[in-house]
Design a protein around this motif. Structure first.
Motif, PDB file in Angstrom:
ATOM      1  N   GLU A   1      35.766 -52.408 -35.724  1.00  0.00           N
ATOM      2  CA  GLU A   1      36.939 -52.435 -35.855  1.00  0.00           C
ATOM      3  C   GLU A   1      37.645 -51.228 -37.078  1.00  0.00           C
ATOM      4  OE1 GLU A   1      37.877 -54.937 -40.550  1.00  0.00           O
ATOM      5  OE2 GLU A   1      37.379 -56.214 -38.923  1.00  0.00           O
ATOM      6  N   GLN A   2      36.222 -50.566 -37.206  1.00  0.00           N
ATOM      7  CA  GLN A   2      36.465 -49.388 -38.063  1.00  0.00           C
ATOM      8  C   GLN A   2      37.115 -47.792 -36.888  1.00  0.00           C
ATOM      9  OE1 GLN A   2      33.539 -51.377 -38.296  1.00  0.00           O
ATOM     10  NE2 GLN A   2      33.357 -51.653 -39.795  1.00  0.00           N
ATOM     11  N   ASP A   3      36.475 -48.052 -35.993  1.00  0.00           N
ATOM     12  CA  ASP A   3      37.348 -47.579 -35.166  1.00  0.00           C
ATOM     13  C   ASP A   3      38.803 -47.355 -35.008  1.00  0.00           C
ATOM     14  OD1 ASP A   3      34.777 -46.227 -33.661  1.00  0.00           O
ATOM     15  OD2 ASP A   3      34.579 -48.128 -32.084  1.00  0.00           O
TER      16      ASP A   3
ATOM     17  N   SER B   1      41.248 -49.100 -36.882  1.00  0.00           N
ATOM     18  CA  SER B   1      41.686 -48.588 -37.853  1.00  0.00           C
ATOM     19  C   SER B   1      41.727 -47.259 -38.080  1.00  0.00           C
ATOM     20  CB  SER B   1      40.243 -48.877 -39.823  1.00  0.00           C
ATOM     21  OG  SER B   1      40.391 -50.239 -38.872  1.00  0.00           O
TER      22      SER B   1
END
Length: 93
Positions: free
Chosen positions: A72-74, A76
Protein backbone atom coordinates in the motif's frame (compact mmCIF):
# COMPACT_ATOMS: atom_id res chain seq x y z
CA UNK A 1 -4.31 4.85 -1.78
CA UNK A 2 -6.44 5.09 1.35
CA UNK A 3 -8.31 8.05 -0.19
CA UNK A 4 -9.61 5.90 -3.05
CA UNK A 5 -11.87 2.86 -3.34
CA UNK A 6 -10.92 -0.54 -4.74
CA UNK A 7 -13.99 -1.49 -6.79
CA UNK A 8 -15.16 -5.07 -7.25
CA UNK A 9 -14.67 -5.89 -10.94
CA UNK A 10 -15.55 -9.56 -11.53
CA UNK A 11 -14.06 -10.81 -14.76
CA UNK A 12 -10.94 -8.64 -14.77
CA UNK A 13 -7.54 -9.87 -13.77
CA UNK A 14 -7.19 -9.21 -10.07
CA UNK A 15 -10.96 -8.76 -9.53
CA UNK A 16 -10.56 -5.45 -7.61
CA UNK A 17 -9.49 -2.26 -9.37
CA UNK A 18 -9.01 1.42 -8.76
CA UNK A 19 -8.39 3.64 -11.79
CA UNK A 20 -7.05 7.14 -11.24
CA UNK A 21 -7.08 9.82 -13.92
CA UNK A 22 -4.13 12.22 -14.13
CA UNK A 23 -5.15 14.28 -17.17
CA UNK A 24 -3.75 12.46 -20.22
CA UNK A 25 -2.71 9.45 -18.11
CA UNK A 26 -4.49 6.81 -16.06
CA UNK A 27 -3.05 4.70 -13.27
CA UNK A 28 -4.68 1.29 -12.96
CA UNK A 29 -4.27 -0.40 -9.57
CA UNK A 30 -5.43 -3.98 -9.18
CA UNK A 31 -5.38 -6.58 -6.44
CA UNK A 32 -6.75 -10.07 -6.04
CA UNK A 33 -6.36 -13.41 -7.77
CA UNK A 34 -4.29 -13.22 -10.93
CA UNK A 35 -2.48 -9.99 -10.06
CA UNK A 36 1.30 -9.93 -9.76
CA UNK A 37 1.05 -9.93 -5.98
CA UNK A 38 1.67 -11.71 -2.72
CA UNK A 39 -0.09 -11.60 0.63
CA UNK A 40 2.39 -8.96 1.87
CA UNK A 41 2.59 -6.99 -1.40
CA UNK A 42 -0.93 -7.31 -2.84
CA UNK A 43 -0.99 -4.63 -5.56
CA UNK A 44 -0.10 -4.35 -9.23
CA UNK A 45 -0.10 -1.10 -11.25
CA UNK A 46 -0.01 -0.07 -14.89
CA UNK A 47 0.07 3.36 -16.55
CA UNK A 48 -2.14 4.00 -19.57
CA UNK A 49 -2.28 6.80 -22.12
CA UNK A 50 -5.14 6.89 -24.63
CA UNK A 51 -6.12 3.42 -23.43
CA UNK A 52 -2.71 1.88 -24.16
CA UNK A 53 -0.26 0.54 -21.59
CA UNK A 54 2.92 2.61 -21.57
CA UNK A 55 6.27 2.73 -19.80
CA UNK A 56 6.58 5.79 -17.59
CA UNK A 57 10.07 6.53 -16.25
CA UNK A 58 10.10 6.60 -12.47
CA UNK A 59 6.87 4.60 -12.30
CA UNK A 60 7.35 1.44 -14.39
CA UNK A 61 10.48 -0.39 -15.43
CA UNK A 62 11.94 0.31 -18.89
CA UNK A 63 11.20 -3.20 -20.14
CA UNK A 64 7.72 -3.64 -18.65
CA UNK A 65 4.47 -1.69 -18.56
CA UNK A 66 3.20 -3.47 -15.44
CA UNK A 67 4.73 -3.30 -11.97
CA UNK A 68 3.66 -5.84 -9.39
CA UNK A 69 4.33 -7.01 -5.86
CA UNK A 70 3.64 -3.58 -4.36
CA UNK A 71 2.58 -2.66 -0.84
CA UNK A 72 0.00 0.00 0.00
CA UNK A 73 2.88 2.38 0.81
CA UNK A 74 4.50 1.64 -2.59
CA UNK A 75 1.24 2.45 -4.41
CA UNK A 76 0.75 5.65 -2.38
CA UNK A 77 4.29 6.74 -3.36
CA UNK A 78 3.50 5.99 -7.04
CA UNK A 79 0.33 8.10 -6.83
CA UNK A 80 2.43 11.00 -5.49
CA UNK A 81 5.02 10.52 -8.27
CA UNK A 82 2.25 10.55 -10.90
CA UNK A 83 0.98 13.82 -9.44
CA UNK A 84 4.46 15.40 -9.59
CA UNK A 85 5.13 14.08 -13.12
CA UNK A 86 1.78 15.18 -14.57
CA UNK A 87 0.93 18.20 -12.40
CA UNK A 88 -2.64 16.88 -12.19
CA UNK A 89 -4.41 15.80 -8.99
CA UNK A 90 -5.77 12.26 -9.27
CA UNK A 91 -9.48 11.67 -9.79
CA UNK A 92 -10.97 8.21 -9.48
CA UNK A 93 -12.84 7.05 -12.57
Amino acid sequence: LKSFEMIDKPGILGSHQCTLNFGDYELSIITGEGAYATQHAPYEIAVLKNGDFINMPGITDDDDTVKGYLTEQDVSAIIKKMYFLTGVSPEQV
